[in-house]
Scaffold this motif. Sequence first.
Motif, mmCIF file in Angstrom:
data_model
loop_
_atom_site.group_PDB
_atom_site.id
_atom_site.type_symbol
_atom_site.label_atom_id
_atom_site.label_comp_id
_atom_site.label_asym_id
_atom_site.label_seq_id
_atom_site.Cartn_x
_atom_site.Cartn_y
_atom_site.Cartn_z
ATOM 1 N N ALA A 41 0.775 -1.289 -0.091
ATOM 2 C CA ALA A 41 -0.255 0.044 0.061
ATOM 3 C C ALA A 41 0.706 1.318 -0.175
ATOM 4 N N LEU A 55 -1.282 3.613 -1.958
ATOM 5 C CA LEU A 55 -1.572 3.090 -3.295
ATOM 6 C C LEU A 55 -2.891 2.413 -2.991
ATOM 7 N N HIS A 56 -4.260 2.525 -4.074
ATOM 8 C CA HIS A 56 -5.313 2.058 -3.889
ATOM 9 C C HIS A 56 -5.629 1.128 -5.098
ATOM 10 N N LYS A 70 -3.438 0.866 -8.480
ATOM 11 C CA LYS A 70 -2.519 1.311 -7.468
ATOM 12 C C LYS A 70 -2.220 2.856 -7.806
ATOM 13 N N SER A 91 -2.271 6.552 -6.295
ATOM 14 C CA SER A 91 -2.055 7.130 -4.941
ATOM 15 C C SER A 91 -3.282 7.885 -4.336
#
Length: 287
Positions: A25, A143-144, A148, A150
């Motif tokens: 993450a 990161l999502h 990924k 941010s």
Amino acid sequence: MRPSPRPYRILALAAALLAAALPGAAANASPAPPKPHADARHRAPHNFDELDCEGPEEDRLPPNDSGQGGVHTPGGGTPTVSGAPRHGRALAPALPAAPTVKWPRNIPDLDDARRMLRELPVRPFDSTGFQREQFGGKNCWVLHGADKCSTRELALKALSEIPATLRGSCKVIGGRWDSAYDGMTVTNPLRVDIDHIVPLKVAWGSGARNWPEHKRRAFANDLSGSPQLIAVSTWSNREKGDKGPDKWLPKGYECLYSRAWIGVKDYYDLSVTRAEKRKLHQVLRHC
């Protein structure tokens, strides 16, 4: 005794904590600390430790720069003329549109903000031992998702007044952000900061020092649980620095900003100082 947290708050905070704690993450390492701008008015306050999250200082030119553009001061800029002149007379210039600031979600209404403020505990502020790395390590944003993206890129996209222009699946390269802190309209994302309404240093000195690291990381990357992240011009964010509402408020948006501040502090059960609570009461009385 304060009422128990609402169920949706518990679920939202749990989801945020889980996202922040997932392996991989952490965002890319932050760049080296920027050099201060030659103009002292645009230098960062010495206690503002989040500058490295927002890019090199050379990308943060003063508002009257003649560089790449993308900054429009209130009532300024070059007027635009639409259509062709009729009968040899030029059309009147179009008036600049009024700012339409996009605030974060979940700002409490006035009655809720007043109730929350009454219930916030009052304690002395102590930021001893604060370091920005305590809110997620050396990386600025997590990161999502599968792409990924941010937290910064997701916030830029969500808070743009028009559909953001992307390069690839994440990188925001265009949009329009009306900055509540100074009234500027910014179209270059390099001149936009994603500001923490309640700065990390303020959170640390208001109770976050006692949190586990993954909760501090969730606080720093809160996109949906509380009204914590807002898009503003880089210069106004540097003027705010790590100040609380008893020392700094955005002119014209004192009420909304104070309600957002109270909403964040209530959501995370953070304390306030006597001066902070007094100023917030004063603002809410005039909303």
